[in-house]
Write a protein that holds these residues in place. Sequence first.
Motif, PDB file in Angstrom:
ATOM      1  N   ILE A  18      58.530 -62.491-102.269  1.00 24.09           N
ATOM      2  CA  ILE A  18      59.067 -61.188-102.182  1.00 24.09           C
ATOM      3  C   ILE A  18      60.545 -60.970-102.744  1.00 24.09           C
ATOM      4  N   GLY A  19      60.879 -60.079-103.606  1.00 24.80           N
ATOM      5  CA  GLY A  19      62.437 -59.908-103.953  1.00 24.80           C
ATOM      6  C   GLY A  19      62.592 -58.621-104.864  1.00 24.80           C
ATOM      7  N   SER A  20      63.543 -58.567-105.073  1.00 26.69           N
ATOM      8  CA  SER A  20      63.836 -57.146-106.000  1.00 26.69           C
ATOM      9  C   SER A  20      64.061 -57.177-107.426  1.00 26.69           C
ATOM     10  N   VAL A  21      64.232 -58.649-108.085  1.00 25.87           N
ATOM     11  CA  VAL A  21      64.270 -58.800-109.409  1.00 25.87           C
ATOM     12  C   VAL A  21      62.954 -58.274-110.194  1.00 25.87           C
ATOM     13  N   GLY A  22      62.893 -57.383-111.323  1.00 30.24           N
ATOM     14  CA  GLY A  22      62.058 -56.686-111.981  1.00 30.24           C
ATOM     15  C   GLY A  22      61.340 -55.791-111.117  1.00 30.24           C
ATOM     16  N   SER A  23      61.793 -54.936-110.156  1.00 32.12           N
ATOM     17  CA  SER A  23      61.363 -53.858-109.587  1.00 32.12           C
ATOM     18  C   SER A  23      62.494 -52.766-109.787  1.00 32.12           C
ATOM     19  N   PRO A  24      62.214 -51.333-109.618  1.00 37.06           N
ATOM     20  CA  PRO A  24      62.980 -50.211-109.540  1.00 37.06           C
ATOM     21  C   PRO A  24      63.586 -50.213-108.316  1.00 37.06           C
ATOM     22  N   GLU A  25      64.479 -49.313-108.198  1.00 39.18           N
ATOM     23  CA  GLU A  25      65.282 -49.229-106.813  1.00 39.18           C
ATOM     24  C   GLU A  25      64.283 -48.555-105.968  1.00 39.18           C
ATOM     25  N   GLY A  26      64.263 -49.083-104.691  1.00 34.43           N
ATOM     26  CA  GLY A  26      63.504 -48.880-103.647  1.00 34.43           C
ATOM     27  C   GLY A  26      61.949 -49.562-103.670  1.00 34.43           C
ATOM     28  N   TYR A  27      62.039 -50.408-104.532  1.00 34.14           N
ATOM     29  CA  TYR A  27      60.679 -51.198-104.773  1.00 34.14           C
ATOM     30  C   TYR A  27      61.103 -52.601-104.587  1.00 34.14           C
ATOM     31  N   SER A  28      60.157 -53.264-104.201  1.00 36.81           N
ATOM     32  CA  SER A  28      60.074 -54.942-104.057  1.00 36.81           C
ATOM     33  C   SER A  28      59.154 -55.521-105.193  1.00 36.81           C
ATOM     34  N   THR A  29      59.575 -56.791-105.634  1.00 36.61           N
ATOM     35  CA  THR A  29      58.692 -57.484-106.581  1.00 36.61           C
ATOM     36  C   THR A  29      57.723 -58.476-105.683  1.00 36.61           C
ATOM     37  N   VAL A  30      56.290 -58.306-105.709  1.00 36.06           N
ATOM     38  CA  VAL A  30      55.301 -59.175-105.117  1.00 36.06           C
ATOM     39  C   VAL A  30      54.780 -59.999-105.798  1.00 36.06           C
ATOM     40  N   ILE A  31      55.052 -61.486-105.525  1.00 35.71           N
ATOM     41  CA  ILE A  31      53.975 -62.343-106.267  1.00 35.71           C
ATOM     42  C   ILE A  31      53.246 -63.114-105.100  1.00 35.71           C
ATOM     43  N   VAL A  32      51.575 -62.826-105.517  1.00 31.70           N
ATOM     44  CA  VAL A  32      50.700 -63.611-104.603  1.00 31.70           C
ATOM     45  C   VAL A  32      50.265 -64.882-105.266  1.00 31.70           C
ATOM     46  N   ARG A  33      50.338 -65.878-104.144  1.00 34.88           N
ATOM     47  CA  ARG A  33      50.138 -67.393-104.911  1.00 34.88           C
ATOM     48  C   ARG A  33      49.243 -68.097-104.075  1.00 34.88           C
ATOM     49  N   SER A  34      48.393 -67.374-103.045  1.00 33.60           N
ATOM     50  CA  SER A  34      47.487 -68.426-102.442  1.00 33.60           C
ATOM     51  C   SER A  34      46.368 -67.358-101.717  1.00 33.60           C
ATOM     52  N   LYS A  35      45.404 -68.017-101.155  1.00 30.42           N
ATOM     53  CA  LYS A  35      44.448 -67.151-100.360  1.00 30.42           C
ATOM     54  C   LYS A  35      45.182 -66.711 -99.118  1.00 30.42           C
ATOM     55  N   LYS A  36      46.129 -67.333 -98.202  1.00 33.06           N
ATOM     56  CA  LYS A  36      46.919 -67.027 -97.207  1.00 33.06           C
ATOM     57  C   LYS A  36      47.596 -65.602 -97.616  1.00 33.06           C
ATOM     58  N   GLY A  37      48.185 -65.661 -98.844  1.00 34.79           N
ATOM     59  CA  GLY A  37      48.822 -64.572 -99.234  1.00 34.79           C
ATOM     60  C   GLY A  37      48.199 -63.351 -99.425  1.00 34.79           C
ATOM     61  N   GLU A  38      46.933 -63.531-100.112  1.00 32.59           N
ATOM     62  CA  GLU A  38      45.911 -62.424-100.092  1.00 32.59           C
ATOM     63  C   GLU A  38      45.757 -61.888 -98.727  1.00 32.59           C
ATOM     64  N   GLU A  39      45.230 -62.689 -97.874  1.00 35.70           N
ATOM     65  CA  GLU A  39      44.799 -62.246 -96.563  1.00 35.70           C
ATOM     66  C   GLU A  39      46.124 -61.516 -95.733  1.00 35.70           C
ATOM     67  N   LEU A  40      47.264 -61.926 -96.107  1.00 30.61           N
ATOM     68  CA  LEU A  40      48.356 -61.026 -95.510  1.00 30.61           C
ATOM     69  C   LEU A  40      48.438 -59.689 -96.191  1.00 30.61           C
ATOM     70  N   LEU A  41      48.171 -59.478 -97.300  1.00 33.54           N
ATOM     71  CA  LEU A  41      48.275 -58.468 -98.054  1.00 33.54           C
ATOM     72  C   LEU A  41      47.135 -57.519 -97.998  1.00 33.54           C
ATOM     73  N   HIS A  42      46.073 -58.084 -97.678  1.00 33.95           N
ATOM     74  CA  HIS A  42      44.700 -57.257 -97.900  1.00 33.95           C
ATOM     75  C   HIS A  42      44.796 -55.983 -96.786  1.00 33.95           C
ATOM     76  N   GLY A  43      44.611 -54.859 -97.463  1.00 34.14           N
ATOM     77  CA  GLY A  43      44.358 -53.727 -96.606  1.00 34.14           C
ATOM     78  C   GLY A  43      45.835 -53.070 -96.227  1.00 34.14           C
ATOM     79  N   LEU A  44      46.996 -53.770 -96.797  1.00 35.28           N
ATOM     80  CA  LEU A  44      48.134 -52.931 -96.543  1.00 35.28           C
ATOM     81  C   LEU A  44      48.366 -52.001 -97.567  1.00 35.28           C
ATOM     82  N   GLN A  45      48.807 -50.701 -97.047  1.00 36.92           N
ATOM     83  CA  GLN A  45      48.963 -49.698 -97.812  1.00 36.92           C
ATOM     84  C   GLN A  45      50.226 -49.579 -98.561  1.00 36.92           C
ATOM     85  N   LEU A  46      50.216 -49.892 -99.935  1.00 40.74           N
ATOM     86  CA  LEU A  46      51.231 -49.696-100.717  1.00 40.74           C
ATOM     87  C   LEU A  46      51.363 -48.951-101.996  1.00 40.74           C
TER      88      LEU A  46
END
Length: 464
Positions: free
Chosen positions: A405-433
Amino acid sequence: MRLWIDDHQIETDGAATILEAALSAGIHIPTLCHHPALEPFGSCRLCTVEIEKEGKKRFVTACNYPVEEGLVVRTATPAVLNLRRMVVELLFARCSKEESIQKLAGEYGIREPRFLPEAERCILCGLCCRVCAELVGVFAINFQNRGTERDVDAPYGELSEDCIACGACSMVCPTSAISEQKNIFPLTADDCLRIEEEHLKGERDELLGVCSEIFSARAEIRGQDGGVATSLLSRALKEDLIDSAVVAYERAGFGGRAVAVDDIDAVVRAKGTKYVRLSVLPPLLEALGEGKRRIAVVGTPCQIRVVRRLEQSGYLEDRYPDAEIFLLGLFCFESFDYRRLRDHMNELLGIDIEDANKVQIAKGRFIATLGEEEYSCRVRELEDDIREGCRLCGDLVSRLADISIGSVGSPEGYSTVIVRSKKGEELLHGLQLARKEAKREDIVKLARIKRESADINLQRVKLP
């Protein structure tokens, strides 16, 4: 400066050593503890030569003996070779299983150890300690004890809180000793590839690492940018995906401290980037010791590497076989020494950053917000405040994390997210974004700058 080495007259800089003068003339002198980017140490004694000065002869170590006008040096007399052979025999007895020492022994005609063989790997050359101190500037390891008990280790033999897993020590180690250490974290490029293959999924990008998905996002909980990290942890605690999270809290006078928390309010209070290097090991091990087993760790690339190394070495599995660690990596171009940064910002901008309600780095500027006012300066003006070792890190995007997670590549008020693993997908699943497309090219551009800068600095570490 003129001197003679093996009947060759050589002219060299008066600041040179015998070893440097010999190498410049193509004359080989063997050594194990020497590195051109480090101060001479003279511990292995393999570079012993004979010098003649004013009619008197004696033996010296070539790596740290300065050249002198008219000095006569002999590098391969029978007496010199006998001394070197004895050094090699002692090394061979100490580290008889080491391939590099076996090869050296073969060059001197030694087939079997004449002395009682030991099962050591470390030859006590000190290269790892010196590169960590002189080039990395971290001082994570050093010599300990005396005599036959002398060894190289982190303080008190405990897990190092200072090591940043840069791998410099493993680059200079002439044996396999440093790679076997479990309380420091000498990750090599090959180690990182194995970690990616074992833990991550997706397409491998040269600069961004393994990625299954990249996007910009904004969560309901507002944090540093899009509040994604705070929202991920809050939801994971609420839905019992994790029972603890290692996060960073502000700490007056020091910039921050890493702590393990187990409630949502504590996670929300930790929101915001600290821009300082914090060891995640103490709170992680504390949480494991208290019986927590599903733990999310938020950290910069160096701290993510440290935890991955603990997993790779078997340290965590041996002690906590049922533990499950989720790694949330933050984008990081460099971190700062908080005290130096605080003094410098006071000098440059006339502010105390401890009073800031938000600090961030954007578009090459360091920005501190105090109330409704913004104060900023170019990041380049803060070069002297950058933490030791950061210049050897070529990882902008926390390549070994489960989700970055970081700010590079995203507009103001947004975060850049890079998903890399099944664990990452598990954390992200169902999160309202609220999602947008991330500007991948912006991330790649900055990642390339950091990688190329690190490669230049690492060239000093790599043996020629």
